[in-house]
Design an enzyme around this catalytic site. Structure first.
Site, short mmCIF file in Angstrom:
data_model
loop_
_atom_site.label_atom_id
_atom_site.label_comp_id
_atom_site.label_asym_id
_atom_site.label_seq_id
_atom_site.Cartn_x
_atom_site.Cartn_y
_atom_site.Cartn_z
CB ALA A 1 0.96 42.75 -21.68
N GLY B 1 0.91 35.47 -28.40
CA GLY B 1 0.23 36.58 -27.52
C GLY B 1 0.57 36.28 -26.11
CG ASN B 2 0.37 39.29 -23.50
OD1 ASN B 2 -0.60 39.84 -23.20
ND2 ASN B 2 1.26 40.06 -24.31
NE ARG B 3 -1.46 32.31 -18.83
CZ ARG B 3 -2.26 31.23 -19.33
NH1 ARG B 3 -3.59 31.49 -19.39
NH2 ARG B 3 -1.60 30.05 -19.63
#
Length: 219
Positions: free
Chosen positions: A94, A28-30
């Protein structure tokens, strides 16, 4: 906010994607989704019909907006293209560039005697480029770029490579900007120009961005 987008249909994507490795783990990402949700709300305030394609975030749906929840990049791709035709697409999500080639049906266990785990990743389908080249391409296509350095160079490169109308770029990894922050600052680029929005709360930045999009639609 004036009804500058009255009668227009706007599709916004927001948040991260999660790419499953096994039933327990994912890549995943932030991204918190706050910027994209603020953009969707600002477009609705400006009178647009809004479809919000949201990755896995815990945010309330802005009033009057149709929300489609997705998890993976593949699901985001299908949902965004399925929401066309539209007058505007704003890709604030994102979206993962890579996803595991294979997803294990069981939790991956540690292998005795080995201190490493190798994951083979493959490219995901490019949502922004697909929208920009679609037969039912929106009149205005806006991409986002989250960069740690050389923001303008990478953003203008994305503007050309993806054949979009605007790129809203921000610096991540610094206080008051980017992921996991209530505030932001965007440098918006288009062919022949650009403008800095902020710094300030994401809600205010979103309204400024929507006003720029409305200007582009009227041009």
């Amino acid at each position: 906010m004036s009804a500058m987008l009255a009668g227009r249909r706007v599709v916004v994507s927001a948040g991260p994607t999660y790419e499953d490795i096994d039933p327990v783990r994912f890549l995943g990402n932030r991204s918190s989704g706050r910027m994209g949700f603020a953009v969707a709300q600002a477009a609705r305030e400006a009178g647009a019909e809004v479809v919000l394609v949201a990755g896995p975030v815990h945010l309330p749906t802005p009033e009057g907006i149709q929300r489609v929840d997705v998890r993976s990049a593949a699901q985001m791709y299908d949902a965004v293209l399925g929401a066309l035709p539209a007058d505007v697409y704003i890709g604030a999500a994102a979206v993962a560039d890579f996803t595991p080639r294979e997803v294990s049906g069981h939790k991956i266990k540690k292998t005795p005697g080995s201190d490493t785990l190798v994951l083979e990743l493959v490219r995901t389908r490019d949502v922004l480029a697909a929208v920009a080249s679609h037969p039912r391409r929106p009149a205005v296509v806006v991409g986002f770029a989250a960069e740690t350095h050389d923001v303008e160079r990478y953003a203008r490169g994305k503007l050309e490579a993806k054949k979009v109308d605007m790129v809203a770029a921000n610096r991540v990894g610094v206080a008051g900007s980017g992921f996991e922050s209530e505030d932001n600052m965007l440098d918006v680029y288009w062919h022949g120009g650009g403008r800095r929005l902020g710094p300030g709360p994401k809600t205010g930045i979103a309204r400024q961005l929507v006003a720029l999009v409305a200007e582009r639609l009227r041009a």
